[in-house]
Structures are given as structure tokens and as C-alpha cells.
Scaffold this active site. Structure first.
Site, PDB file in Angstrom:
ATOM      1  N   TRP A 273       0.838  -1.203   0.000  1.00 22.28           N
ATOM      2  CA  TRP A 273       0.000   0.000   0.000  1.00 22.28           C
ATOM      3  C   TRP A 273       0.873   1.253   0.000  1.00 22.28           C
ATOM      4  CZ3 TRP A 273      -0.252   4.047   3.470  1.00 22.28           C
ATOM      5  CH2 TRP A 273      -1.338   4.912   3.357  1.00 22.28           C
ATOM      6  N   HIS A 274       2.027   1.152   0.689  1.00 22.78           N
ATOM      7  CA  HIS A 274       2.883   2.341   0.812  1.00 22.78           C
ATOM      8  C   HIS A 274       3.538   2.742  -0.501  1.00 22.78           C
ATOM      9  CE1 HIS A 274       2.451   1.472   5.088  1.00 22.78           C
ATOM     10  NE2 HIS A 274       2.741   2.736   5.270  1.00 22.78           N
ATOM     11  N   GLY A 275       3.750   1.801  -1.369  1.00 20.52           N
ATOM     12  CA  GLY A 275       4.378   2.196  -2.624  1.00 20.52           C
ATOM     13  C   GLY A 275       4.734   1.010  -3.481  1.00 20.52           C
TER      14      GLY A 275
END
Lengths: 484, 302
Positions: A325-327
């Protein structure tokens, strides 16, 4: 618009005055003002992506209305999946398209098949991961009949785009935030005063702690080959405080700003670096995302019900997805996996809910055992942050291998030793302030009292913080979580 | 709501009050700052950036006071000039660094308009700001201006634990990178400020203000271009045109083409200690700060 900018310093009082003095008699008008302010706030960065938010809003509003009248199970499921596909489709395209393309090409070429495809030059819309998850929570809750679909388009648009938390959370649940747009808000002095204190503390965390730490963390991580092991350890520590100051500072400003407008947002951080094990850390770090994944992914997957292997599978899924989700980078996946590995022993031995209270509650100092547990957990967290911050997995491993070399025992080296010492001092003062404030909502959450002495003391503390922000403030940096 | 607004306004006024008080205290202190005070028998001041700082040794040129500082823009020099003049009534002559980079757009962006540079300078120079300079900064760099106002709270610490070099002064150049720079120039071409010329409108504005201030206060202003490495000496057309267009009535001592060995330079634009010693002694012996003598030696640009 950045919270730590003059633009926002002018924007906020103007919206505040219009909200409480001009539109206060008409709820719809007040909500409409919030929509306009929120679109302006977002459009200040790049107005083109407003269409994306508007489209998501209309899709989820319409699907919500349809779900409200549709009783056929299959049709309801189709509607839910339509919302998920649209929202995750946007997210997938803007955030993950190039990642998947590059990895497919790499995977095929590994097996000898050449594929010709060009990466796209895609700009990631700020906050897309945050508002996508927020709108998804609405559709899922309506689908599960936990929430009545809204008929009020303005309230729903305000819920999706509410400017304090639009670009970096906290990721609100529709069940919590949306109903607040239906009710008339009345001004509450203690709530607003607390909001101001939280904004001030958030600015301190961001400008003094995060921005100063960022200068050294960036310098060390971007040129890690030039530094010895001890400096690399400090680089990881600087990043540890940068990311906490940056993100929890943003959350504090967001929550404080919301309180000025009579809204309550969920808590996003609860002094995570004072956690005694990784499970506690994850109950205290980015709470709105962790609970989102718990409610909408972990529990639907079966949660901790079922056999040991099921629990392990679900734990890995939730941590890996959380990392992703973060990247779109393997480093985030590695970070998520590492945290799953940390978490697993606690889950298997059923020790993952040992520490539900605040450490050393009512005491000044922790016991030796608590101190050791906190330091150990903190060490694990710092180690995991190396993967999070590194440019690639290879970079992370070379960074770690240099740490565990003989150069670890050399003295740390910085180009600007004086600034590094000042930043270290500021971080230590910050940790002390957080420690003594850990039983409150945030370190600066003083209780109002009528005592003159306390009032003067409070004002002195505020002045010191205001001056520190200007005197010790680092070079302005974007909020890290904007890129997510 | 009333209580909230009173408290917010009260806190804001308290913050501004403390700011005003600190500005006033700093303003008073700056009048007693030894680093800005010239000896009674000295009436010549040298201002400018690193070029004059490292080139003009005021231990040799002992009838001058060098207050040049690295990366000082004309805006910085203007503020410093006003304050030095205020506490040194004997001041009657100012030598001001005037090289091509001083009036080049790229350097204006790197110094005067650079947020980090401004923040750093305003820690010291805020008490010297007049209303006009405040408005200028509010228009161009509001965030740095506000930060600078708060940052000046550090000034008393500097005042008490006086660091002589805070406002500038002659210093020995520590680096010795001429060879690398020559190699670099061969590879990448000449440095930007000598390659093509784009004049800097804000630097021009403050240079004109310095000229006006000197005229109004009977101070003789002399522009000075310190020695340059031979590879750059003939790349100064922009400077000469700019001078002719804007300041041809101000004396301009051009030492940039003086023949000096490579061993005198720390890099292409800065003299090292031995270069500075040689250059300062030459000025002293030939009395080259005297316009007539400078003209006789062809150092006066006309």
C-alpha cells in the site's frame, strides 16, 4: 497546499471565519463551504486530479444509493465489485502500473521471452491511497448494511474530500465520519483549544523534528557508500524519527484542524516507539490503516480463526499488502514481510495481546524489563525502517552489511557536526516530552485550569514551541506520506 | 467562541510582543556590536562577498576595515553599510566587491533569493531592516522573512559570545582546488556566470541603493574587482557593459586582469593566503586605493 506553509496559515483562518460566522446557520451551506475549501486545498497542488476525486465520489455515491434499494444478493455483489474495481483501478493505474509492467518484463526476460513495452510517465495523485480507502469503506459498510446509504450528495462529497485528512489521513470510516456531516456542529471551546494545541504540537513534530532529521537521513541514505557503520546507524535513527515526526505530525495537524470545525477524527498514533512488542507497535502506529486492513481484509480472510497455518497466511497477507500500500517498490514489500516475521512468534504463542495498556502507567520511569522490551522493539523497528527508506533491496542489504562491519566502531562522521548535534539534542528533548505526555491523547494535551500559575506556564511552553518551530525549523520538506 | 478568539488573539499578540521586544533589544545591542565597530583612525570600509573577503588582507591594508562575507549579496551589503555607518561616524570611503558574478542572475537566485541563504542572513541582519526592506522580503520571500524575524532571537547569544567573523572580515582561504577546477573547466566548459550574461534586477536595485546611500551620506564609493584566474579574465564583457550602462560615474578599480601566478589562487576566483598577501602588499606599496595612482597603473576602468 502544505500544512506547514504560509498559504495554509492564511487559508485556515479564512475558512474558519466563513464556517462559523457566515455559513453557520445552514448545515448544507456549511458542508458546501467545506467541499469548496477542500477542493481548493487539493487543487492548490494540482487541480487536474480533482476530477479523479469527483469521479470516485459520484461513483460511490451512486453505487451506495443503488445498494440501498437493491435486495438481490448477486446484484449487490456486482455493485460492490464495481466500486472496488473503479477505486482500486485508479489506484492500480496511477500507483502500480509501472511496477507491474517492469516486473512482468523482468520475469519474462528471465525465462528468455523478450517483451517490448514502455513505462508511462505517470504522476501519482497526492493522497490517492488515502481517499480511495476512505470511499471504499463507505461502499463496503453500505454493502454489509452497517451503514445507511446517504442521500445527501454534499455531505458525502465533504466526507470524501474533507481537507484536513484528504491527502494523508487518518483514513476515516464512513460509519464514524459521515454521520458528523449530517448533524449541526456547535462550537466547543475546549475542543477547539485542544485542536489548536494539537496543531502546534504537530507543526513542532513536522518542522523541528522531521525536517531536521530528514536532512541527515537523506544525506546518509543517498550516499550510504561514503559513510561508516556508526553513521549509518544514526542515519537509520534519524529516519526513524523523521517518519514518525512527519506522519504523526501531519495526523496531529489534521485532527487538530478538524476539531476547530467541530469534527472528531480517529486517533492515528499512540506513542508507538514506547511499545513493548511489535504487536503493540502495530496497535499504536498508523492506527487508521492497521484497523482498516483488520476490518476489511484480515477479518474477511478469516482473521485469527481457523488453524495455525491460516493465521500465519492471513498475517503475512495483511502485512505484505500493508507494505505494498505504501508504494510500488519491493522495499515496501520487504518491510511488510519483515514486520510479519517479527509478529509471527507473538501470534503463534498467543502473546500478541499482552500489552494493551500504556507502559509504566502512572510512573515516571519504566521497569528494567519494560525498558529492555521497549529498546528491543525499537531496535527491530529501526532495522525494518532501513528497508522502507532504502532505494532498493540491494541498497538495503549493502546499508545493513556496512552497519555490521568493523566501521560500526568508528566515530560517526557528518559534514556539519554542529547541526547533527543540535538535531540529536532536539530529538532527545522530543522523546522526553513524548514520554511524559504518553498518557494523554498527544504530548501537549494539557488540561485547562483556572490557576493563574498554570496558565502562565502553559503560555511559556507555547511560546517556546512557537519560537522553536521558527528557530530550529529544518528546510521545508514535503510530507513523506503524500507520496503514498 | 468569544473566549476562543480572545485566547488565540491574545497568544498571537503575546508572540508578536515578544518578537517586537526581541527586535528592539537586538537593535539596541547591534549598536554596541564590536564586530561592526571600526577603530577610530580607520575610515575606509571594504564590503562584498568572498572575493574581497579572501583577497584584501586588512592586517596589511591597515587603514581599512574588511567586513566582506562569503555570499553576501548587495542586499546584505546595503544593510551592513547602513548599520556600520550609523555606529562609525568617521566612515568616509567604501570599497565594494564588483565582479561579473555579483550582478549575474544565477547568483541572485543562489544568494539573495535563496531561502536557506536568507534564513541564515536574517538571523543577524533583521535588526538592520528598514520598512522598505521588510516589504521587499515580504513580497519576495515571505516565509523566510517571518522565519528570520523569529530567528533573530539567537542574536544576543552571538553578541555575548562574540564571533568576530559573524558579519565578515578578512580570512585565509582554506581550500586549494585550482587544478581540479581547471580540469573541470576543460571537461564541462566555463562556469555559468562567465559563460553568458543575464543581469540580476534585484542586485542592481540594491547596488543602486548603496550608491544613493553613499551619495546622501558623503561617503565615497569605489567598486573593486579582485584578481581572477587568467582563464576567466577575458570573459567579463557582461560586467563591463553593465557598468557602462548603470554606474559609469562610480570609480571602478579593476584588478581582475592583474598578472598573478597559479600558485596565488585557491580556485579560479579566490586568492589563497599568499595571493592575498601579494595583492594587498601591492595595493599598499603602490597606493592603488588612491584613484589617481590606480589610474596611473591602468587599474581604473574608464
Amino acid at each position: 497546499m502544505l500544512f506547514n506553509s504560509i498559504d495554509f496559515a492564511l487559508f485556515l483562518p479564512i475558512v474558519f471565519v466563513l464556517y462559523w460566522f457566515v455559513t453557520n446557520r445552514n448545515l448544507k451551506l456549511q458542508n458546501f463551504l467545506l467541499v469548496v475549501a477542500s477542493y481548493l486545498f487539493y487543487g492548490w497542488w494540482d487541480w487536474r486530479f480533482l476530477s479523479l476525486i469527483l469521479f470516485s465520489t459520484i461513483v460511490d455515491y451512486s453505487i451506495g444509493r443503488k445498494l440501498g434499494v437493491e435486495n438481490n444478493h448477486n446484484k449487490r455483489k456486482i455493485l460492490l465489485w464495481a466500486s472496488i474495481l473503479v477505486n482500486l483501478g485508479f489506484l492500480g493505474f496511477f500507483k502500480y502500473y509501472n511496477f507491474f509492467l517492469d516486473n512482468f518484463i523482468a520475469a519474462f526476460s528471465f525465462f528468455g521471452a523478450e517483451i517490448k513495452a514502455n513505462s508511462l510517465n505517470i504522476i501519482l495523485p497526492v493522497g490517492i491511497s488515502f481517499y480511495t480507502f476512505q470511499t471504499l469503506s463507505y461502499t463496503i459498510d453500505v454493502y454489509k448494511r452497517k451503514l445507511e446509504p446517504t442521500k445527501d450528495l454534499i455531505a458525502f462529497t465533504a466526507f470524501v474530500s474533507f481537507f484536513p485528512q484528504l491527502v494523508a489521513g487518518p483514513i476515516e470510516r464512513a460509519t464514524h465520519l459521515l454521520p458528523q456531516f449530517y448533524k449541526k456542529r456547535t462550537f466547543d471551546y475546549s475542543k477547539a483549544a485542544d485542536g489548536m494545541r494539537q496543531i502546534l504540537w504537530g507543526l513542532f513534530k513536522k518542522i523541528v523534528i522531521a525536517d531536521n532529521c530528514a536532512e541527515f537521513a537523506n544525506q546518509i541514505f543517498n550516499n550510504s557508500a561514503d559513510f561508516n557503520g556508526s553513521t549509518l546507524v544514526l542515519g537509520a535513527l534519524f529516519f526513524t524519527f523523521q517518519i514518525y515526526g512527519d506522519f504523526s505530525g501531519y495526523s496531529d495537524i489534521a485532527i487538530g484542524t478538524s476539531r476547530l470545525f467541530g469534527f472528531d477524527l480517529m486517533r492515528n498514533f499512540n506513542f508507538p516507539y514506547f511499545s513493548r512488542d511489535i504487536a503493540e507497535f502495530w496497535r499504536r502506529w498508523h492506527i487508521s490503516l492497521s484497523t482498516w486492513f483488520r476490518d476489511y481484509l484480515y477479518i474477511p480472510l478469516g482473521g485469527s480463526r481457523g488453524g495455525t497455518w491460516m493465521k500465519i497466511r492471513n498475517t503475512f497477507i495483511i502485512f505484505i499488502v500493508s507494505g505494498f500500500w505504501h508504494g510500488a517498490n519491493w522495499t515496501f514489500i520487504a518491510w511488510g514481510t519483515l514486520n510479519a516475521i517479527y509478529f509471527l512468534p507473538l501470534l503463534i504463542t498467543k502473546n500478541n495481546r499482552n500489552h494493551l495498556d500504556t507502559v509504566a502507567l502512572g510512573k515516571y520511569l519504566p521497569s528494567a524489563k519494560e525498558a529492555f522490551s521497549m529498546l528491543f522493539t525499537f531496535g527491530l523497528t529501526v532495522f525494518a525502517w532501513i528497508f522502507f527508506r532504502a532505494n532498493s533491496i540491494k541498497h538495503a542489504f549493502s546499508y545493513i552489511s556496512e552497519i555490521f562491519s568493523t566501521s560500526l566502531f568508528e566515530l560517526p562522521k557528518f559534514d556539519d557536526m554542529r547541526s547533527a548535534s543540535i538535531t540529536t539534542m532536539l530529538v532527545l528533548i522530543f522523546v522526553l516530552a513524548e514520554w511524559f505526555g504518553r498518557e494523554r491523547q498527544f504530548a501537549l494535551a494539557f488540561k485547562e485550569s483556572n490557576s493563574m500559575k498554570e496558565s502562565i506556564l502553559r503560555k511559556i511552553v507555547y511560546l517556546i514551541i512557537i519560537y522553536s518551530i521558527f528557530v530550529f525549523g529544518g528546510t521545508q520538506q514535503d510530507f513523506i506520506y503524500f507520496q503514498f | 467562541m468569544k473566549k476562543f478568539l480572545y485566547k488565540v488573539i491574545g497568544m498571537s499578540l503575546l508572540t508578536i510582543g515578544v518578537l517586537g521586544l526581541s527586535t528592539f533589544i537586538n537593535y539596541m545591542l547591534s549598536n554596541y556590536d564590536d564586530s561592526l565597530r571600526m577603530k577610530k583612525n580607520i575610515n575606509t570600509l571594504i564590503l562584498g562577498d568572498s572575493h574581497t573577503k579572501y583577497a584584501l588582507n586588512d592586517n596589511i591594508l591597515n587603514d581599512t576595515y574588511n567586513l566582506s562575507q562569503n555570499a553576501d549579496s548587495y542586499f546584505d551589503s546595503y544593510l551592513k553599510l547602513k548599520q556600520v555607518d550609523k555606529i562609525n561616524p568617521q566612515l568616509d570611503t567604501v570599497f565594494l566587491s564588483f565582479s561579473q558574478h555579483n550582478i549575474h542572475k544565477c547568483i541572485e537566485n543562489r544568494w539573495l533569493l535563496n531561502p536557506a541563504h536568507l534564513r541564515d542572513r536574517l538571523k543577524l541582519y533583521t535588526p538592520f531592516l528598514g520598512a522598505e526592506e521588510c516589504l521587499f522580503l515580504l513580497e519576495k520571500r515571505p516565509e523566510e522573512f517571518i522565519t528570520g524575524l523569529f530567528n533573530q532571537i539567537q542574536y544576543p547569544i552571538n553578541f555575548l559570545f562574540n564571533n568576530d567573523d559573524l558579519f565578515g572580515g578578512y580570512d585565509e582561504l582554506e581550500h586549494n582546488i585550482l587544478k581540479q577546477e581547471i580540469e573541470n573547466q576543460k571537461k564541462n566548459g566555463i562556469r555559468q556566470e562567465y559563460k553568458s550574461f543575464n543581469d540580476a534586477p534585484l542586485e542592481l536595485k540594491y547596488l543602486k541603493k548603496i550608491v544613493k546611500y553613499c551619495n546622501e551620506n558623503n561617503i565615497t564609493l569605489i567598486l573593486i574587482n579582485p584578481p581572477l584566474h587568467k582563464s576567466l579574465q577575458n570573459k567579463q564583457d557582461g560586467l563591463y557593459k553593465f557598468y557602462k550602462k548603470n554606474f559609469s560615474n562610480i570609480p571602478f578599480l579593476d584588478f581582475s586582469k592583474i598578472a598573478m601566478k597559479d600558485s596565488c589562487f585557491g580556485d579560479m576566483v579566490h586568492l589563497n593566503p599568499s595571493g592575498s598577501k601579494y595583492f594587498s602588499k601591492l595595493i599598499k606599496q603602490e597606493d592603488l586605493f588612491n584613484i589617481n595612482h590606480a589610474r596611473a597603473h591602468n587599474f581604473l576602468h574608464e
